[in-house]
Design a protein around this motif. Structure first.
Motif, mmCIF file in Angstrom:
data_model
loop_
_atom_site.group_PDB
_atom_site.id
_atom_site.type_symbol
_atom_site.label_atom_id
_atom_site.label_comp_id
_atom_site.label_asym_id
_atom_site.label_seq_id
_atom_site.Cartn_x
_atom_site.Cartn_y
_atom_site.Cartn_z
ATOM 1 N N TYR A 165 -3.507 -11.796 -0.259
ATOM 2 C CA TYR A 165 -2.860 -10.662 -0.584
ATOM 3 C C TYR A 165 -1.439 -10.418 0.414
ATOM 4 O O TYR A 165 -0.510 -9.964 -0.015
ATOM 5 C CB TYR A 165 -3.508 -9.323 -0.287
ATOM 6 N N LEU A 166 -1.473 -11.194 1.519
ATOM 7 C CA LEU A 166 -0.325 -11.216 2.455
ATOM 8 C C LEU A 166 0.421 -12.615 2.734
ATOM 9 O O LEU A 166 -0.527 -13.563 2.532
ATOM 10 C CB LEU A 166 -0.706 -10.528 3.658
ATOM 11 N N HIS A 167 1.509 -12.489 3.485
ATOM 12 C CA HIS A 167 1.945 -13.637 3.977
ATOM 13 C C HIS A 167 1.298 -14.159 5.156
ATOM 14 O O HIS A 167 0.839 -13.250 5.904
ATOM 15 C CB HIS A 167 3.385 -13.480 4.059
ATOM 16 N N ARG A 178 -0.634 -0.507 7.704
ATOM 17 C CA ARG A 178 0.463 -1.423 8.079
ATOM 18 C C ARG A 178 0.891 -1.900 6.628
ATOM 19 O O ARG A 178 2.160 -1.994 6.595
ATOM 20 C CB ARG A 178 -0.099 -2.526 9.225
ATOM 21 N N TYR A 179 0.307 -2.156 5.752
ATOM 22 C CA TYR A 179 0.674 -2.715 4.397
ATOM 23 C C TYR A 179 0.137 -1.684 3.206
ATOM 24 O O TYR A 179 -0.963 -2.231 2.597
ATOM 25 C CB TYR A 179 0.138 -4.095 4.103
ATOM 26 N N GLU A 214 1.807 -12.110 8.339
ATOM 27 C CA GLU A 214 1.369 -10.694 8.434
ATOM 28 C C GLU A 214 -0.140 -10.716 8.791
ATOM 29 O O GLU A 214 -0.710 -9.844 9.247
ATOM 30 C CB GLU A 214 1.442 -10.308 6.852
ATOM 31 N N ALA A 253 -5.327 -2.526 8.169
ATOM 32 C CA ALA A 253 -4.575 -3.484 6.770
ATOM 33 C C ALA A 253 -4.020 -2.484 5.910
ATOM 34 O O ALA A 253 -2.636 -2.730 5.641
ATOM 35 C CB ALA A 253 -5.565 -4.508 6.287
ATOM 36 N N THR A 254 -4.407 -1.392 5.519
ATOM 37 C CA THR A 254 -3.690 -0.699 4.439
ATOM 38 C C THR A 254 -2.809 0.381 4.996
ATOM 39 O O THR A 254 -1.921 0.637 4.472
ATOM 40 C CB THR A 254 -4.856 0.171 3.817
ATOM 41 N N GLU A 260 0.738 -1.560 0.231
ATOM 42 C CA GLU A 260 0.479 -2.290 -1.185
ATOM 43 C C GLU A 260 -0.783 -2.711 -1.188
ATOM 44 O O GLU A 260 -1.365 -2.996 -2.331
ATOM 45 C CB GLU A 260 1.859 -3.267 -1.147
ATOM 46 N N LEU A 261 -1.492 -2.717 -0.036
ATOM 47 C CA LEU A 261 -3.080 -3.196 -0.199
ATOM 48 C C LEU A 261 -4.206 -2.014 -0.585
ATOM 49 O O LEU A 261 -5.083 -2.270 -0.998
ATOM 50 C CB LEU A 261 -3.343 -3.595 1.155
#
Length: 207
Positions: free
Chosen positions: A22-24, A56-57, A27, A53-54, A59-60
């Motif tokens: 899901y992430l680079h 910070r990002y 990240e 995780a959710t 979109e997750l």
């Protein structure tokens, strides 16, 4: 480096594999470096990792359930390795402790049922029953979780590793039924309830 630290390192590395979908890479590295601070692998660790995780990002968010299940699978695999190393000494005191642990497990599961509305309670135990029957961790064990719906206590292996994994799985199923915020609150209340009937140290082994 002690076993606990190795356990966390192995688990965080496996979590990185889950997040890589899901992430680079940078990240993922940012998150996993933060998680190396934990001293032991636990349900609370997983809860915090998902939250980190959710937050910070954002979109997750839509993948939260899949990520949580992926995290839990990595944690239970790690617990299997630790269990093999720690289940070699079964003296009388340890057997007594595990027996208390089994009773605490029944208290926890019954308390979860009491926290849910009747329809949610049925859904929770049905989903957990189906998941237990599919998970490789419980292969070779016939665990009829649905018996909790009948006011009965199903036969469960008197084994700390198995019981710990069942409570982790219960949390996953609660998140699917009630959402992560309510699941966290229910689990907290349930733990406090269990500590009123069983030694705190025994109850905490389940979580």
């Amino acid at each position: 480096m002690n076993i606990d630290t190795q356990s966390v390192n192995q688990t965080v590395s496996a979590m990185a594999v889950v997040l890589a979908r899901y992430l680079h890479p940078e990240e993922v590295k940012l998150l996993t470096t933060q998680w190396q601070q934990y001293s032991t692998v636990s349900v609370k660790m997983m809860q915090q990792c998902v939250l980190d995780a959710t937050r910070r990002y954002p979109e997750l968010q839509e993948y939260k359930s899949d990520i949580r299940k992926g995290f839990w699978n990595t944690m239970q695999t790690d617990h299997q390795q630790v269990a093999k190393e720690t289940n070699n000494g079964n003296d009388i005191n340890e057997q007594k402790s595990v027996s208390e642990l089994l009773q605490a497990f029944y208290t926890v599961m019954e308390a979860i049922g009491h926290q849910l509305a009747e329809s949610d309670k049925r859904s929770f135990f049905h989903i957990m029953h189906q998941t237990v029957s599919k998970e490789r961790t419980f292969k070779g064990h016939s665990i009829d979780i649905n018996q909790f719906l009948e006011g009965a206590q199903p036969v469960v292996p008197d084994n700390e590793h198995i019981l710990n994994n069942l409570v982790q799985l219960a949390y996953i199923c609660l998140c699917d039924i009630a959402g992560p915020v309510e699941a966290d609150e229910i689990l907290f209340q349930v733990a406090e309830t269990a500590k009123q009937s069983h030694p705190r140290a025994v109850v905490e082994k389940l979580f």
